[in-house]
Enzyme design. Sequence first.
Site, short mmCIF file in Angstrom:
data_model
loop_
_atom_site.label_atom_id
_atom_site.label_comp_id
_atom_site.label_asym_id
_atom_site.label_seq_id
_atom_site.Cartn_x
_atom_site.Cartn_y
_atom_site.Cartn_z
N CYS A 171 20.51 -32.02 0.87
CA CYS A 171 19.90 -30.73 0.52
C CYS A 171 19.96 -29.75 1.69
O CYS A 171 19.31 -29.96 2.71
CB CYS A 171 18.45 -30.99 0.10
SG CYS A 171 17.42 -29.52 -0.07
N CYS B 289 16.65 -28.25 2.71
CA CYS B 289 15.85 -29.29 3.38
C CYS B 289 16.26 -29.41 4.85
O CYS B 289 15.41 -29.58 5.73
CB CYS B 289 16.03 -30.64 2.70
SG CYS B 289 15.47 -30.69 0.99
#
Length: 152
Positions: free
Chosen positions: A78, A81
């Site tokens: 991600c 993230c």
Amino acid sequence: MSSHLTADDRGIILPCPACGTANRIAYAKAAQQGRCGTCKAELPHVAAPVEITSAADFAVLITQSTLPVVVDFWAPWCGPCQMMAPEFAKAAAKAAGAAILVKVNTDEQQDIAGQFRIQGIPAFALIKNGKVVSQSSGFQPADRLLAWMRTS
């Protein structure tokens, strides 16, 4: 000190800054200042994110911690993230002694992510006294994440 700390079902593993010995800080005592079991130097408060590696360890943490727990739900693939990781680390450093910030890899800990009904990442949960009091999602600078934690 590494960028993440580890934990088990008995507490957070914190290396002594003076001698490097791994010390276990019980979740219920994370707000207190401890001493190294080997050299007796004062241990710092937990100032880095704690990587959660099992649902059982997570359950013990949230039920025993006297400090608020901020959970970062993330995954290695991600992009947002990855951008959030340094901000989360800054927030952990700023919240040392006032909260425990933990990271839950949603690919590895799907049971925990399911328990919180995580649909998208990064996502955050604030747990106080074993209860979820607030959830949020999306990239947040460290100061905004801490403000959310304090006002929830």
